[in-house]
Design a protein around this motif. Sequence first.
Motif, mmCIF file in Angstrom:
data_model
loop_
_atom_site.group_PDB
_atom_site.id
_atom_site.type_symbol
_atom_site.label_atom_id
_atom_site.label_comp_id
_atom_site.label_asym_id
_atom_site.label_seq_id
_atom_site.Cartn_x
_atom_site.Cartn_y
_atom_site.Cartn_z
ATOM 1 N N THR A 1 5.994 9.001 -13.550
ATOM 2 C CA THR A 1 6.400 10.083 -12.561
ATOM 3 C C THR A 1 7.095 9.426 -11.585
ATOM 4 O OG1 THR A 1 4.335 10.026 -11.158
ATOM 5 C CG2 THR A 1 4.449 11.456 -12.744
ATOM 6 N N GLY A 2 6.895 7.957 -11.160
ATOM 7 C CA GLY A 2 7.645 7.079 -10.350
ATOM 8 C C GLY A 2 7.175 5.743 -10.277
ATOM 9 N N PHE A 3 7.572 4.998 -9.317
ATOM 10 C CA PHE A 3 7.307 3.611 -9.303
ATOM 11 C C PHE A 3 6.262 3.323 -7.872
ATOM 12 C CE2 PHE A 3 11.439 3.598 -11.494
ATOM 13 C CZ PHE A 3 11.167 2.570 -12.697
ATOM 14 N N LEU A 4 5.517 2.263 -8.267
ATOM 15 C CA LEU A 4 4.625 1.913 -7.119
ATOM 16 C C LEU A 4 4.968 0.223 -7.007
ATOM 17 C CD1 LEU A 4 2.443 2.046 -4.964
ATOM 18 C CD2 LEU A 4 0.671 1.626 -6.751
ATOM 19 N N THR A 5 5.124 -0.274 -5.999
ATOM 20 C CA THR A 5 5.368 -1.546 -5.767
ATOM 21 C C THR A 5 4.449 -2.101 -5.238
ATOM 22 O OG1 THR A 5 7.807 -1.250 -5.525
ATOM 23 C CG2 THR A 5 6.930 -3.489 -4.756
ATOM 24 N N LEU A 6 3.761 -3.456 -6.163
ATOM 25 C CA LEU A 6 2.761 -4.155 -5.298
ATOM 26 C C LEU A 6 3.216 -5.485 -4.574
ATOM 27 C CD1 LEU A 6 0.356 -4.011 -8.542
ATOM 28 C CD2 LEU A 6 0.674 -2.457 -6.741
ATOM 29 N N ILE A 7 2.816 -5.549 -3.493
ATOM 30 C CA ILE A 7 3.221 -6.959 -2.795
ATOM 31 C C ILE A 7 2.186 -7.733 -2.613
ATOM 32 C CG2 ILE A 7 4.156 -7.328 -0.425
ATOM 33 C CD1 ILE A 7 5.930 -5.319 -1.810
ATOM 34 N N PHE A 8 2.808 -9.049 -2.721
ATOM 35 C CA PHE A 8 1.822 -10.257 -2.893
ATOM 36 C C PHE A 8 2.502 -11.250 -1.967
ATOM 37 C CE2 PHE A 8 0.136 -7.919 -6.526
ATOM 38 C CZ PHE A 8 -1.138 -8.163 -6.374
ATOM 39 N N PHE A 9 1.930 -11.974 -0.812
ATOM 40 C CA PHE A 9 2.506 -12.967 -0.074
ATOM 41 C C PHE A 9 2.002 -14.255 -0.355
ATOM 42 C CE2 PHE A 9 3.421 -9.148 2.591
ATOM 43 C CZ PHE A 9 4.641 -9.473 2.932
ATOM 44 N N ARG A 10 2.710 -15.331 -0.735
ATOM 45 C CA ARG A 10 2.283 -16.769 -0.791
ATOM 46 C C ARG A 10 1.390 -16.741 -2.152
ATOM 47 N NH1 ARG A 10 1.018 -18.727 5.437
ATOM 48 N NH2 ARG A 10 3.199 -18.313 6.179
ATOM 49 N N MET B 1 1.920 -1.103 -2.151
ATOM 50 C CA MET B 1 0.335 -1.420 -2.015
ATOM 51 C C MET B 1 0.401 -3.225 -1.964
ATOM 52 S SD MET B 1 -3.023 -0.682 -4.644
ATOM 53 C CE MET B 1 -2.781 1.046 -4.504
ATOM 54 N N THR B 2 -0.004 -3.451 -0.619
ATOM 55 C CA THR B 2 -0.161 -5.099 -0.507
ATOM 56 C C THR B 2 -1.638 -5.619 -0.691
ATOM 57 O OG1 THR B 2 1.506 -4.669 1.388
ATOM 58 C CG2 THR B 2 -0.004 -6.641 1.443
ATOM 59 N N HIS B 3 -1.453 -6.425 -1.616
ATOM 60 C CA HIS B 3 -2.715 -7.081 -1.962
ATOM 61 C C HIS B 3 -3.751 -6.322 -2.298
ATOM 62 C CE1 HIS B 3 -1.521 -11.285 -0.921
ATOM 63 N NE2 HIS B 3 -0.611 -10.770 -0.041
ATOM 64 N N VAL C 1 -4.668 0.017 -0.126
ATOM 65 C CA VAL C 1 -4.160 0.727 0.724
ATOM 66 C C VAL C 1 -2.528 1.145 0.475
ATOM 67 C CG1 VAL C 1 -3.499 1.340 3.383
ATOM 68 C CG2 VAL C 1 -5.785 0.204 2.378
ATOM 69 N N VAL C 2 -2.500 2.406 0.339
ATOM 70 C CA VAL C 2 -0.777 2.880 0.292
ATOM 71 C C VAL C 2 -0.042 2.905 1.363
ATOM 72 C CG1 VAL C 2 0.643 4.490 -0.786
ATOM 73 C CG2 VAL C 2 -1.655 4.544 -1.878
ATOM 74 N N GLY C 3 1.064 2.034 1.304
ATOM 75 C CA GLY C 3 1.893 1.949 2.384
ATOM 76 C C GLY C 3 3.479 2.556 1.732
ATOM 77 N N GLU C 4 4.312 2.239 2.607
ATOM 78 C CA GLU C 4 5.641 2.950 2.508
ATOM 79 C C GLU C 4 6.540 2.237 3.389
ATOM 80 O OE1 GLU C 4 7.857 7.203 2.064
ATOM 81 O OE2 GLU C 4 6.594 7.076 3.780
#
Length: 688
Positions: free
Chosen positions: A92-101, A132-134, A122-125
């Motif tokens: 249905t669509g994309f979700l980007t997972l964010i990881f720092f360092r 979704m970060t970490h 936690v979902v963000g935009e």
Amino acid sequence: MRDKRLYPLFQPIDSLPGIGPKLKPVFERLVDGAHVWDLLLHLPDKWLDRRVKASFDELLPGEVATVKGEVHAYKAPYNDRAPHRIQLFDGTGFLTLIFFRADPRWLQGQFPVGKERIVSGVVGEFQGERQMTHPDYIIDPARGEMPPQVEPIYSLTAGLTNKKVHSAAVAALASVESDLPEWISADLLEKRGWPSFKQALSGLHEPAVFDEAAFEICRQRLAYDEALAREMVFAMARTARSQKSAPNLKSTNDDMNAVAAALPYKLTRAQIRAIKEISADLAEPHPMRRMLQGDVGAGKTLVAIMAAVKAVTSGHQAAFMAPTEVLARQQFETVSSLLAPMGYEVAALTGRDRGPAREGTLMGLADGSIQIIVGTQALFQDAVRFHKLGLVIVDEQHRFGVADRMKLAGKAEGPHMLVMSATPIPRTLAQAVHGDLDISVLDEKPAGRQPIETRAVPDTRIDEVIEGVGRAIDRGERVFWVCPRVDADEDDSSAVFRAEALRKALNVPVGLVHGRLKAEEKDAALEAFRTGDSRILVATTVIEVGVDVPDATIMVIERAEGFGLAQLHQLRGRVGRGNRKSFCLLLYRPPLGELARERLDTLRATEDGFEIAEADFRLRGPGDLLGVRQSGAVDYRVIDLKRDADLIPIARQDARFLVELSGGANPKRLEALALLRELLSPLSRNAS
């Protein structure tokens, strides 16, 4: 002896797996106790729904969500500060997972392209892209693993993770016997739909499904358990007290009428009602335990004086106890100025008294020639002996511990006790807070009391306020100036800074009182202000209650937006005690938040302490309930007074019925109630 079925619950907290010597003190700090049972009473603050959502389209920014998707791509960061990005696709669509360092090799191992993964967080935009970060959970569904459907979330302290606390709480559940007898009546259980005791604990710490209504039912069950345990203890205390003998203070009302006739004003209807209630208690052959609750300036001391007169004219002595030297001296002056001219022998006893004067007072108490004594904790020293103590009056009762009050009561065989409080509590909660005390309420103020004009002023106009203070001092008036903190670097709203600034600006003696001063230094500063040696008293909230200076006409409260409503009202009550117009200036730092504005608007609109207490409770919740937690009267572990106030009258009625029924009650239920009292009565923590 504790019932053997409860032994596992009162094992030390480090008897649980995973809690060793290093974690033991950390857990004890978190749960405010040292036993397995204390951990079980550390209930989750909320629960997260970790059920897998049907599609990415259902995701809302800010929510905690669990989703399943196929790894579509991995994008490495373009510089050291940019994040790694993993794209999931679910059709249905994309979700980007964010990881720092993050370690790129670890990421590629966790998220191989083309494989399915379940993630929860936690979902963000960002720029129209779901993110979704970490994530909290990263799971490979091919292994048959799934995240928990529901995750309890606890308040934490440094050194502990939510997972660690939850694991310990789940392990602690094994300490609860499954066959503990039921202490709640079957009718109430059915009516409320409550589970058993162990089911309620399990439903909060280890729920199988996410069901907010079920969580509340489980919590409410435990809240009622606590209410019932407390009310059983209070009902038993009442019964035990009714079986003790106390002085029968049955004199006529002639002497009280003579005191009333000597007053320059008439008693209020509320004062008359309270005097009648107290007189009826004093005439009973068992000890009175009554609270006199009244707003600032409602005339509590006069009602207490009438009770003391009743005791003295019945052939007994009365003792007033105040929390500080200044308040005791102030109260002594009030009592003696009214009663000494009428022939009553009134004396004072505080830590300041030494030598022959102190010895003379002690002899007068022992031989009965001193009829009324006013003092501090010095009254319950071993050297103090009463000839015939019949009545103990405790002022500002929340400033004393229960043990302090009992020490003074222990100076005689079953004396009557009247405790007084100027901190209004919402009427709906007074009985819950004060346990087994009968309550008399003064809800009127004496006629002629000057209203206090309350104004909210931005601190950008502080120079104008200081000029106004100077004009008031030139007229012979005195000023309170309250600051939120003692001292702070570069903080012009601290008491130390403000006292020096006012001294320089107005060139007048300025007193300073705060909690870091020694008791004798505080007393000296308060006394200097009371006698007029200083014209301004800069203070923290240590002057919240009790200080009576009729010439004080202005109360300035700096950074007023940071104070609670009830506290602001108590501070305001330090002025308006003479015959001059009085003002309370609420200095605030703009812009005001919505909640702070509502607090200040409420204070400007009314001087009714009970109305203010209701508003404070509505705005802030129970909190520390105006300081009563200090007295040991409120130490709830499950009950939330804002949500559970309706449970307390039900528990009180049930407890009184059971105690009065005594041997006629169901033996199994009485046995169960004994277990409950061991677990949740106000005494259980000390006993454990």
